[in-house]
Design a protein around this motif. Structure first.
Motif, PDB file in Angstrom:
ATOM      1  N   ILE A 260       0.859  -1.177   0.000  1.00 27.02           N
ATOM      2  CA  ILE A 260       0.000   0.000   0.000  1.00 27.02           C
ATOM      3  C   ILE A 260       0.899   1.232   0.000  1.00 27.02           C
ATOM      4  CG2 ILE A 260      -1.757   1.292   1.248  1.00 27.02           C
ATOM      5  CD1 ILE A 260      -2.845  -1.276   0.229  1.00 27.02           C
ATOM      6  N   GLU A 261       0.737   2.077  -1.011  1.00 28.36           N
ATOM      7  CA  GLU A 261       1.565   3.279  -1.137  1.00 28.36           C
ATOM      8  C   GLU A 261       0.957   4.400  -0.295  1.00 28.36           C
ATOM      9  OE1 GLU A 261       4.365   3.531  -2.575  1.00 28.36           O
ATOM     10  OE2 GLU A 261       4.483   1.739  -3.853  1.00 28.36           O
ATOM     11  N   LEU A 262       1.532   4.627   0.877  1.00 28.92           N
ATOM     12  CA  LEU A 262       1.021   5.652   1.786  1.00 28.92           C
ATOM     13  C   LEU A 262       1.714   6.985   1.540  1.00 28.92           C
ATOM     14  CD1 LEU A 262       0.871   3.499   5.044  1.00 28.92           C
ATOM     15  CD2 LEU A 262      -0.974   4.008   3.452  1.00 28.92           C
ATOM     16  N   ALA A 263       1.006   8.077   1.850  1.00 28.22           N
ATOM     17  CA  ALA A 263       1.535   9.407   1.581  1.00 28.22           C
ATOM     18  C   ALA A 263       1.730  10.251   2.825  1.00 28.22           C
ATOM     19  CB  ALA A 263       0.606  10.151   0.613  1.00 28.22           C
ATOM     20  N   GLU A 264       1.038   9.929   3.919  1.00 30.67           N
ATOM     21  CA  GLU A 264       1.074  10.778   5.106  1.00 30.67           C
ATOM     22  C   GLU A 264       1.949  10.188   6.207  1.00 30.67           C
ATOM     23  OE1 GLU A 264       0.134  13.654   4.948  1.00 30.67           O
ATOM     24  OE2 GLU A 264      -1.320  13.717   3.322  1.00 30.67           O
ATOM     25  N   LYS A 265       2.145  10.974   7.271  1.00 31.52           N
ATOM     26  CA  LYS A 265       3.096  10.607   8.329  1.00 31.52           C
ATOM     27  C   LYS A 265       2.604   9.460   9.200  1.00 31.52           C
ATOM     28  CE  LYS A 265       5.402  12.488  12.444  1.00 31.52           C
ATOM     29  NZ  LYS A 265       6.600  11.682  12.205  1.00 31.52           N
ATOM     30  N   VAL A 266       1.303   9.434   9.501  1.00 31.26           N
ATOM     31  CA  VAL A 266       0.758   8.438  10.413  1.00 31.26           C
ATOM     32  C   VAL A 266      -0.402   7.718   9.738  1.00 31.26           C
ATOM     33  CG1 VAL A 266      -0.366   8.055  12.646  1.00 31.26           C
ATOM     34  CG2 VAL A 266       1.451   9.753  12.443  1.00 31.26           C
ATOM     35  N   ALA A 267      -0.476   6.401   9.944  1.00 27.09           N
ATOM     36  CA  ALA A 267      -1.551   5.598   9.359  1.00 27.09           C
ATOM     37  C   ALA A 267      -2.136   4.675  10.416  1.00 27.09           C
ATOM     38  CB  ALA A 267      -1.032   4.790   8.171  1.00 27.09           C
ATOM     39  N   LEU A 268      -3.415   4.359  10.236  1.00 24.94           N
ATOM     40  CA  LEU A 268      -4.125   3.438  11.134  1.00 24.94           C
ATOM     41  C   LEU A 268      -4.853   2.426  10.267  1.00 24.94           C
ATOM     42  CD1 LEU A 268      -6.292   4.319  14.235  1.00 24.94           C
ATOM     43  CD2 LEU A 268      -7.179   2.770  12.483  1.00 24.94           C
ATOM     44  N   LEU A 269      -4.576   1.148  10.491  1.00 23.84           N
ATOM     45  CA  LEU A 269      -5.239   0.056   9.779  1.00 23.84           C
ATOM     46  C   LEU A 269      -6.107  -0.704  10.763  1.00 23.84           C
ATOM     47  CD1 LEU A 269      -5.618  -1.737   7.245  1.00 23.84           C
ATOM     48  CD2 LEU A 269      -3.607  -3.054   8.014  1.00 23.84           C
ATOM     49  N   PHE A 305       0.914   3.145  12.960  1.00 28.02           N
ATOM     50  CA  PHE A 305       2.341   3.184  12.648  1.00 28.02           C
ATOM     51  C   PHE A 305       2.650   4.470  11.896  1.00 28.02           C
ATOM     52  CE2 PHE A 305       0.064   1.005   9.340  1.00 28.02           C
ATOM     53  CZ  PHE A 305       0.609   1.457   8.157  1.00 28.02           C
ATOM     54  N   THR A 306       3.929   4.760  11.735  1.00 32.31           N
ATOM     55  CA  THR A 306       4.375   6.020  11.130  1.00 32.31           C
ATOM     56  C   THR A 306       5.053   5.773   9.788  1.00 32.31           C
ATOM     57  OG1 THR A 306       6.532   5.957  12.198  1.00 32.31           O
ATOM     58  CG2 THR A 306       4.736   6.995  13.435  1.00 32.31           C
ATOM     59  N   ALA A 307       5.556   6.864   9.200  1.00 33.83           N
ATOM     60  CA  ALA A 307       6.139   6.806   7.856  1.00 33.83           C
ATOM     61  C   ALA A 307       7.464   6.057   7.809  1.00 33.83           C
ATOM     62  CB  ALA A 307       6.339   8.221   7.321  1.00 33.83           C
ATOM     63  N   LEU A 308       8.015   5.669   8.951  1.00 34.76           N
ATOM     64  CA  LEU A 308       9.241   4.870   8.920  1.00 34.76           C
ATOM     65  C   LEU A 308       8.980   3.501   8.304  1.00 34.76           C
ATOM     66  CD1 LEU A 308      11.941   4.565  11.649  1.00 34.76           C
ATOM     67  CD2 LEU A 308      10.965   2.472  10.717  1.00 34.76           C
ATOM     68  N   TRP A 309       7.698   3.075   8.298  1.00 31.05           N
ATOM     69  CA  TRP A 309       7.346   1.719   7.887  1.00 31.05           C
ATOM     70  C   TRP A 309       6.553   1.717   6.587  1.00 31.05           C
ATOM     71  CZ3 TRP A 309       9.596  -1.818  11.048  1.00 31.05           C
ATOM     72  CH2 TRP A 309       9.990  -1.374  12.321  1.00 31.05           C
ATOM     73  N   ASP A 310       6.922   0.778   5.702  1.00 29.53           N
ATOM     74  CA  ASP A 310       6.110   0.484   4.519  1.00 29.53           C
ATOM     75  C   ASP A 310       5.097  -0.596   4.884  1.00 29.53           C
ATOM     76  OD1 ASP A 310       6.988   2.205   2.524  1.00 29.53           O
ATOM     77  OD2 ASP A 310       8.692   0.923   1.999  1.00 29.53           O
ATOM     78  N   LEU A 311       3.867  -0.423   4.396  1.00 24.38           N
ATOM     79  CA  LEU A 311       2.809  -1.385   4.704  1.00 24.38           C
ATOM     80  C   LEU A 311       2.618  -2.371   3.558  1.00 24.38           C
ATOM     81  CD1 LEU A 311       0.361  -2.403   6.357  1.00 24.38           C
ATOM     82  CD2 LEU A 311      -1.015  -0.646   5.204  1.00 24.38           C
ATOM     83  N   HIS A 312       2.687  -3.659   3.901  1.00 23.93           N
ATOM     84  CA  HIS A 312       2.332  -4.734   2.982  1.00 23.93           C
ATOM     85  C   HIS A 312       1.279  -5.601   3.673  1.00 23.93           C
ATOM     86  CE1 HIS A 312       6.440  -3.521   1.931  1.00 23.93           C
ATOM     87  NE2 HIS A 312       6.188  -3.927   0.694  1.00 23.93           N
TER      88      HIS A 312
END
Length: 330
Positions: A260-269, A305-312
């Protein structure tokens, strides 16, 4: 003495000019000299023509502006423009422009996410993702988000709809969501760009499928927020959801993880129904310094999680699985 004004016809005027031109040629005037003789008249004629064109343009503009106050005219004009935009789609996909704040591209150097440098000390010793029922907002910020450490929470999204049939029936009734065109679409049921309602309808013909997409139209983002509220524990310093995603699958057994190509600093799944296999991979300079984190997200759980991590992620291989992903910035 009375002087009668006589009107000169164009034919007479033109004949006199031709006679004058012939007379000048007999006097051995060159073409350049003749142009200089007639230049004041030519300049005046050009100015008159420009003034006439300007007046015509002003008249047409005022007439068009006046017609815009007529409802029937504006309705038909809007319909014509809509049809023209639809006809333009095969040649130019303009739909992404609807959400642009400015149609003029910025010429400043663009920011490349791959240039970001992270502090790898915060993640090099992580063995697993911590999981809690609940956590204090300050602890969440200082111990996890500020240090780019992911965390799983098991309480806070109980109000999200768990029944997939009921969820998709509600979403299909939301016109702003159903008729929107999503971005970053990945699926095995469709190879062309369609609206959400068409995409969801196509899944009915498949016994096994997966779909994920990002809502990129403003109205669709706002509509989907109603079904994926932010948990109360989420710090207020983070803005409302900038983008949100839907991840949906049914009996889809695949070994490859999907990025998943994320664009922002913080994400919640958050997991709304079923399960999702998740892999968080460290990015950029931390790619080889920090471990990859693998875990399964169960219904009612969510990971921040934050932008340090790529989500798969990998869809769970049995049953319906539905998850919602939201991105936000500080």
């Amino acid at each position: 003495m009375n002087h009668k004004k006589t009107r000169c016809r164009f034919e007479d005027f033109n004949r006199d000019f031709n006679d004058l031109y012939a007379s000048l040629k007999k006097e051995n005037y060159s073409d350049g000299e003749i142009r200089r003789v007639f230049h004041p008249l030519v300049a005046t004629t050009r100015k008159s023509r420009r003034l006439y064109l300007l007046l015509v343009v002003i008249f047409l503009a005022v007439a068009f502006y006046s017609l815009t106050f007529w409802e029937a005219f504006t309705w038909h004009l809007s319909a014509v423009f809509r049809i023209a935009l639809i006809k333009l789609l095969p040649y130019f996909d303009w739909r992404y422009l609807k959400n642009e704040r400015c149609l003029v591209p910025k010429f400043a150097a663009s920011h490349d996410p791959s240039d970001v440098t992270f502090n790898c000390y915060v993640c090099e010793n992580i063995k697993r993702v911590d999981a809690y029922d609940s956590i204090d907002e300050d602890v969440l910020s200082q111990r996890y988000l500020d240090l780019d450490v992911p965390i799983i929470l098991t309480k806070g999204i109980e109000h999200w709809i768990r029944n997939p049939d009921f969820l998709f029936a509600k979403l299909a009734a939301e016109v702003d969501f159903a008729l929107s065109y999503p971005c970053n679409v990945a699926t095995n049921v469709c190879a062309r760009n369609v609206d959400v309602a068409t995409l969801l309808k196509m899944t009915e013909s498949f016994d096994s499928f997966f779909v994920h997409f990002r809502n990129c139209e403003g109205d669709a983002v706002r509509t989907f927020r109603k079904y994926s509220y932010r948990p109360d524990v989420f710090p207020d310093i983070y803005s409302p959801t900038t983008y949100n995603w839907m991840l949906w699958s049914k009996d889809y057994n695949a070994t490859a993880f999907k990025k998943i190509e994320l664009a922002e600093k913080v994400a919640l799944l958050g997991q709304m129904h079923g399960k999702t296999r998740v892999k968080l991979s460290p990015r950029n300079n931390c790619e080889f310094a920090c471990p990859v984190l693998d875990f399964v997200l169960n219904v009612g759980e969510y990971v921040i999680f934050t932008a340090l991590w790529d989500l798969h992620y990998r869809p769970f291989e049995t049953g319906y699985n539905v998850a919602a992903l939201m991105e936000t910035r500080s």
